[in-house]
Motif scaffolding. Structure first.
Motif, PDB file in Angstrom:
ATOM      1  N   CYS A 123      -3.544  -7.671 -97.570  1.00 46.75           N
ATOM      2  CA  CYS A 123      -2.294  -6.978 -97.303  1.00 46.75           C
ATOM      3  C   CYS A 123      -1.896  -6.190 -98.548  1.00 46.75           C
ATOM      4  N   LEU A 125       4.344 -12.496 -94.163  1.00 47.44           N
ATOM      5  CA  LEU A 125       5.398 -11.480 -94.085  1.00 47.44           C
ATOM      6  C   LEU A 125       5.823 -11.167 -92.662  1.00 47.44           C
ATOM      7  N   GLY A 126       5.000 -11.566 -91.697  1.00 47.00           N
ATOM      8  CA  GLY A 126       5.326 -11.295 -90.297  1.00 47.00           C
ATOM      9  C   GLY A 126       5.155  -9.828 -89.929  1.00 47.00           C
ATOM     10  N   ILE A 127       4.065  -9.219 -90.407  1.00 47.24           N
ATOM     11  CA  ILE A 127       3.803  -7.817 -90.073  1.00 47.24           C
ATOM     12  C   ILE A 127       2.378  -7.680 -89.543  1.00 47.24           C
ATOM     13  N   ARG A 155       3.856  -2.955 -88.017  1.00 48.28           N
ATOM     14  CA  ARG A 155       4.818  -3.396 -87.006  1.00 48.28           C
ATOM     15  C   ARG A 155       5.306  -4.790 -87.384  1.00 48.28           C
ATOM     16  N   LEU A 156       6.610  -5.014 -87.251  1.00 50.59           N
ATOM     17  CA  LEU A 156       7.161  -6.340 -87.499  1.00 50.59           C
ATOM     18  C   LEU A 156       6.854  -7.220 -86.306  1.00 50.59           C
ATOM     19  N   GLN A 206       7.437 -11.004 -84.401  1.00 50.56           N
ATOM     20  CA  GLN A 206       8.458 -12.049 -84.357  1.00 50.56           C
ATOM     21  C   GLN A 206       7.819 -13.370 -84.728  1.00 50.56           C
ATOM     22  N   LYS A 207       8.463 -14.063 -85.617  1.00 51.11           N
ATOM     23  CA  LYS A 207       7.985 -15.389 -86.007  1.00 51.11           C
ATOM     24  C   LYS A 207       8.450 -16.389 -84.961  1.00 51.11           C
TER      25      LYS A 207
END
Length: 117
Positions: free
Chosen positions: A60, A81-83, A100-101, A103-104
């Motif tokens: 990343c 990071l959740g991306i 893109r984000l 969702q955790k």
């Protein structure tokens, strides 16, 4: 006068022969050239697969942590990071602004929030 006519005839004949040869060469080149793909052709093609051996080297760009490949969404995922970075035509797009984000796990967040009563 005869010399003038003769030289003009020779010059024009040479020019016509050179033109005919040039046109013949251009026609052969056009016939041998590869046709240009249109954008409509791209829709019918299958997406190129991602080479998973690249995961050994790719990290990343933000956290410098290893990434996980998700074949279902065709993305490289950074869990921390959740991306998710998209993979376009087999090439990962590692630009942070294009990520893109994701969702955790939201089940933990809903179970710890107090309910109003």
């Amino acid at each position: 006068m005869f010399g003038n006519v003769l030289s003009r005839l020779v010059t024009e004949t040479f020019s016509v022969q050179r033109y005919v040869r040039t046109v013949a060469v251009l026609q052969r080149v056009r016939a041998a050239s590869v046709p240009v793909r249109s954008f409509s052709d791209v829709k019918d093609e299958v997406q190129q697969s991602f080479d998973t051996s690249l995961l050994e080297f790719l990290v990343c760009p933000l956290s410098k942590k290893p990434l996980r490949y998700d074949a279902k969404t065709n993305e490289l995922i950074n869990e921390e990071l959740g991306i998710a970075y998209p993979i376009i035509d087999g090439i990962p797009n590692m630009i942070a602004q294009e990520a893109r984000l994701i969702q955790k796990d939201t089940d933990k967040a809903t179970s710890t929030t107090p309910t109003q009563g």
